[in-house]
Scaffold this motif. Sequence first.
Motif, PDB file in Angstrom:
ATOM      1  N   PHE A 105     -20.896 -62.084  12.867  1.00  0.00           N
ATOM      2  CA  PHE A 105     -20.007 -61.490  11.862  1.00  0.00           C
ATOM      3  C   PHE A 105     -19.556 -60.142  12.407  1.00  0.00           C
ATOM      4  CE2 PHE A 105     -19.166 -59.898   7.467  1.00  0.00           C
ATOM      5  CZ  PHE A 105     -18.426 -60.981   7.018  1.00  0.00           C
ATOM      6  N   PHE A 106     -18.242 -59.975  12.592  1.00  0.00           N
ATOM      7  CA  PHE A 106     -17.747 -58.734  13.174  1.00  0.00           C
ATOM      8  C   PHE A 106     -16.502 -58.249  12.451  1.00  0.00           C
ATOM      9  CE2 PHE A 106     -15.834 -62.247  15.365  1.00  0.00           C
ATOM     10  CZ  PHE A 106     -14.507 -61.884  15.525  1.00  0.00           C
ATOM     11  N   GLU A 107     -16.241 -56.964  12.574  1.00  0.00           N
ATOM     12  CA  GLU A 107     -15.093 -56.343  11.917  1.00  0.00           C
ATOM     13  C   GLU A 107     -13.822 -56.678  12.687  1.00  0.00           C
ATOM     14  OE1 GLU A 107     -13.787 -52.048   9.992  1.00  0.00           O
ATOM     15  OE2 GLU A 107     -15.629 -52.188  11.152  1.00  0.00           O
ATOM     16  N   VAL A 108     -12.757 -56.978  11.959  1.00  0.00           N
ATOM     17  CA  VAL A 108     -11.465 -57.247  12.574  1.00  0.00           C
ATOM     18  C   VAL A 108     -10.452 -56.225  12.082  1.00  0.00           C
ATOM     19  CG1 VAL A 108     -11.829 -59.717  12.885  1.00  0.00           C
ATOM     20  CG2 VAL A 108     -10.865 -58.903  10.762  1.00  0.00           C
ATOM     21  N   GLY A 109      -9.419 -56.033  12.868  1.00  0.00           N
ATOM     22  CA  GLY A 109      -8.372 -55.096  12.474  1.00  0.00           C
ATOM     23  C   GLY A 109      -8.659 -53.674  12.867  1.00  0.00           C
ATOM     24  N   LEU A 110      -9.641 -53.482  13.740  1.00  0.00           N
ATOM     25  CA  LEU A 110      -9.916 -52.125  14.220  1.00  0.00           C
ATOM     26  C   LEU A 110      -8.807 -51.683  15.158  1.00  0.00           C
ATOM     27  CD1 LEU A 110     -13.706 -52.316  15.081  1.00  0.00           C
ATOM     28  CD2 LEU A 110     -12.668 -51.041  13.248  1.00  0.00           C
ATOM     29  N   PRO A 111      -8.448 -50.418  15.131  1.00  0.00           N
ATOM     30  CA  PRO A 111      -7.455 -49.952  16.096  1.00  0.00           C
ATOM     31  C   PRO A 111      -8.017 -50.074  17.524  1.00  0.00           C
ATOM     32  CG  PRO A 111      -8.290 -48.132  14.757  1.00  0.00           C
ATOM     33  CD  PRO A 111      -8.915 -49.382  14.257  1.00  0.00           C
ATOM     34  N   GLN A 114     -14.768 -61.151  10.059  1.00  0.00           N
ATOM     35  CA  GLN A 114     -14.624 -62.576  10.347  1.00  0.00           C
ATOM     36  C   GLN A 114     -15.932 -63.067  10.955  1.00  0.00           C
ATOM     37  OE1 GLN A 114     -11.553 -64.574  10.152  1.00  0.00           O
ATOM     38  NE2 GLN A 114     -12.968 -66.257  10.483  1.00  0.00           N
ATOM     39  N   ALA A 115     -16.309 -64.281  10.618  1.00  0.00           N
ATOM     40  CA  ALA A 115     -17.506 -64.895  11.193  1.00  0.00           C
ATOM     41  C   ALA A 115     -17.078 -65.985  12.163  1.00  0.00           C
ATOM     42  CB  ALA A 115     -18.383 -65.490  10.101  1.00  0.00           C
ATOM     43  N   GLY A 162     -27.957 -65.401  11.844  1.00  0.00           N
ATOM     44  CA  GLY A 162     -26.830 -64.508  11.577  1.00  0.00           C
ATOM     45  C   GLY A 162     -26.924 -63.254  12.435  1.00  0.00           C
ATOM     46  N   ASN A 163     -25.843 -62.926  13.113  1.00  0.00           N
ATOM     47  CA  ASN A 163     -25.776 -61.730  13.949  1.00  0.00           C
ATOM     48  C   ASN A 163     -24.672 -60.836  13.421  1.00  0.00           C
ATOM     49  OD1 ASN A 163     -27.655 -62.733  16.033  1.00  0.00           O
ATOM     50  ND2 ASN A 163     -26.058 -64.268  16.292  1.00  0.00           N
ATOM     51  N   ALA A 164     -24.948 -59.570  13.301  1.00  0.00           N
ATOM     52  CA  ALA A 164     -23.963 -58.624  12.768  1.00  0.00           C
ATOM     53  C   ALA A 164     -23.484 -57.701  13.876  1.00  0.00           C
ATOM     54  CB  ALA A 164     -24.559 -57.811  11.638  1.00  0.00           C
ATOM     55  N   GLN A 165     -22.184 -57.598  14.023  1.00  0.00           N
ATOM     56  CA  GLN A 165     -21.578 -56.655  14.960  1.00  0.00           C
ATOM     57  C   GLN A 165     -20.779 -55.661  14.133  1.00  0.00           C
ATOM     58  OE1 GLN A 165     -22.074 -56.650  18.287  1.00  0.00           O
ATOM     59  NE2 GLN A 165     -23.476 -58.361  17.978  1.00  0.00           N
ATOM     60  N   GLY A 166     -21.452 -54.756  13.500  1.00  0.00           N
ATOM     61  CA  GLY A 166     -20.753 -53.791  12.655  1.00  0.00           C
ATOM     62  C   GLY A 166     -21.689 -53.162  11.647  1.00  0.00           C
ATOM     63  N   PRO A 167     -21.106 -52.429  10.721  1.00  0.00           N
ATOM     64  CA  PRO A 167     -21.895 -51.635   9.762  1.00  0.00           C
ATOM     65  C   PRO A 167     -22.322 -52.415   8.523  1.00  0.00           C
ATOM     66  CG  PRO A 167     -19.577 -51.193   9.483  1.00  0.00           C
ATOM     67  CD  PRO A 167     -19.678 -52.157  10.623  1.00  0.00           C
ATOM     68  N   TRP A 168     -23.022 -53.525   8.697  1.00  0.00           N
ATOM     69  CA  TRP A 168     -23.468 -54.308   7.553  1.00  0.00           C
ATOM     70  C   TRP A 168     -24.730 -55.082   7.889  1.00  0.00           C
ATOM     71  CZ3 TRP A 168     -18.241 -55.079   9.020  1.00  0.00           C
ATOM     72  CH2 TRP A 168     -18.088 -55.965  10.068  1.00  0.00           C
ATOM     73  N   ARG A 169     -25.295 -55.665   6.858  1.00  0.00           N
ATOM     74  CA  ARG A 169     -26.425 -56.579   6.998  1.00  0.00           C
ATOM     75  C   ARG A 169     -25.881 -57.983   6.762  1.00  0.00           C
ATOM     76  NH1 ARG A 169     -29.826 -55.273   2.778  1.00  0.00           N
ATOM     77  NH2 ARG A 169     -29.201 -57.121   1.641  1.00  0.00           N
ATOM     78  N   PHE A 170     -26.225 -58.903   7.639  1.00  0.00           N
ATOM     79  CA  PHE A 170     -25.717 -60.271   7.558  1.00  0.00           C
ATOM     80  C   PHE A 170     -26.843 -61.214   7.937  1.00  0.00           C
ATOM     81  CE2 PHE A 170     -23.634 -63.861   9.806  1.00  0.00           C
ATOM     82  CZ  PHE A 170     -22.972 -64.401   8.730  1.00  0.00           C
ATOM     83  N   ARG A 171     -27.164 -62.158   7.026  1.00  0.00           N
ATOM     84  CA  ARG A 171     -28.254 -63.082   7.304  1.00  0.00           C
ATOM     85  C   ARG A 171     -28.163 -64.314   6.398  1.00  0.00           C
ATOM     86  NH1 ARG A 171     -32.690 -59.320   4.377  1.00  0.00           N
ATOM     87  NH2 ARG A 171     -32.102 -59.886   2.266  1.00  0.00           N
ATOM     88  N   PRO A 172     -28.761 -65.424   6.829  1.00  0.00           N
ATOM     89  CA  PRO A 172     -28.851 -66.594   5.955  1.00  0.00           C
ATOM     90  C   PRO A 172     -29.964 -66.376   4.936  1.00  0.00           C
ATOM     91  CG  PRO A 172     -29.886 -67.056   8.052  1.00  0.00           C
ATOM     92  CD  PRO A 172     -29.284 -65.680   8.168  1.00  0.00           C
ATOM     93  N   VAL A 217     -24.142 -61.103   2.928  1.00  0.00           N
ATOM     94  CA  VAL A 217     -23.621 -59.971   3.688  1.00  0.00           C
ATOM     95  C   VAL A 217     -23.575 -58.762   2.768  1.00  0.00           C
ATOM     96  CG1 VAL A 217     -21.184 -60.505   3.222  1.00  0.00           C
ATOM     97  CG2 VAL A 217     -21.793 -59.175   5.233  1.00  0.00           C
ATOM     98  N   VAL A 218     -23.927 -57.597   3.317  1.00  0.00           N
ATOM     99  CA  VAL A 218     -23.886 -56.345   2.572  1.00  0.00           C
ATOM    100  C   VAL A 218     -23.131 -55.326   3.417  1.00  0.00           C
ATOM    101  CG1 VAL A 218     -25.231 -54.484   1.531  1.00  0.00           C
ATOM    102  CG2 VAL A 218     -26.086 -56.827   1.441  1.00  0.00           C
ATOM    103  N   ASN A 219     -22.049 -54.794   2.873  1.00  0.00           N
ATOM    104  CA  ASN A 219     -21.292 -53.726   3.535  1.00  0.00           C
ATOM    105  C   ASN A 219     -22.029 -52.422   3.257  1.00  0.00           C
ATOM    106  OD1 ASN A 219     -19.468 -51.879   4.514  1.00  0.00           O
ATOM    107  ND2 ASN A 219     -17.816 -52.418   3.103  1.00  0.00           N
ATOM    108  N   LYS A 220     -22.511 -51.773   4.294  1.00  0.00           N
ATOM    109  CA  LYS A 220     -23.282 -50.547   4.126  1.00  0.00           C
ATOM    110  C   LYS A 220     -22.413 -49.292   4.186  1.00  0.00           C
ATOM    111  CE  LYS A 220     -27.525 -52.367   6.141  1.00  0.00           C
ATOM    112  NZ  LYS A 220     -28.501 -52.182   7.224  1.00  0.00           N
ATOM    113  N   GLN A 221     -21.108 -49.456   4.287  1.00  0.00           N
ATOM    114  CA  GLN A 221     -20.223 -48.305   4.380  1.00  0.00           C
ATOM    115  C   GLN A 221     -19.574 -47.998   3.041  1.00  0.00           C
ATOM    116  OE1 GLN A 221     -17.403 -48.893   7.530  1.00  0.00           O
ATOM    117  NE2 GLN A 221     -18.785 -47.914   8.976  1.00  0.00           N
ATOM    118  N   SER A 222     -19.003 -46.795   2.965  1.00  0.00           N
ATOM    119  CA  SER A 222     -18.309 -46.384   1.739  1.00  0.00           C
ATOM    120  C   SER A 222     -16.815 -46.656   1.838  1.00  0.00           C
ATOM    121  CB  SER A 222     -18.576 -44.898   1.474  1.00  0.00           C
ATOM    122  OG  SER A 222     -18.109 -44.137   2.576  1.00  0.00           O
TER     123      SER A 222
END
Length: 174
Positions: free
Chosen positions: A161-167, A103-104, A63-73, A92-97
């Motif tokens: 795993f990366f964030e989608v919908g970013l401006p 999307q993966a 699992g590779n994370a491209q963003g503010p979270w932890r992602f792993r099998p 997956v854990v979202n580390k943001q508030s």
Amino acid sequence: MLGKLLLIAILMFGFGYSLVPLYKRICELTGSNVLSTQESSAASAVRNTQIDTSRYVTVEFDGNAQGPWRFRPTISSLRVHPGELANVVYEVVNKQSRAINAQAIPSYAPQEAASYFKKLECFCFKQQTLGPNEARQMPVSFYVDPALPKNVTTITLSYTFFEVGLPTAKAVSQ
């Protein structure tokens, strides 16, 4: 005329009603689609002939994370027989508030194994919305097609795993 139509309707209803016991009787005589559960356990044990029990394939998970979270099998690898249904869970854990949409995207190694790796259920099929500081377990149900070439003994399933919908940044006009 009304009497004949009424008689035809009654006969059609009777024919449809009699199809269920007739179907069960035909199945019993031919031995197909046996509905009886009162057979001995040895006789009723059904073996899935689509599973190649003569060999194993090791499936490695990444699992590779491209963003503010932890992602792993939750496990690093699994040995399966080709054709055998298997399950693995990614965490997956979202580390943001703030809530995020993600999307993966899967990738496979060796590349030739991609067409033999069959996912039945996967979090990668749709975007995920993770709430602030949310942790989630996401399953993948799969099997390896028994037609996989015999020389392939290990498959690596990797998700990014990366964030989608970013401006997006607007192009600077000159």
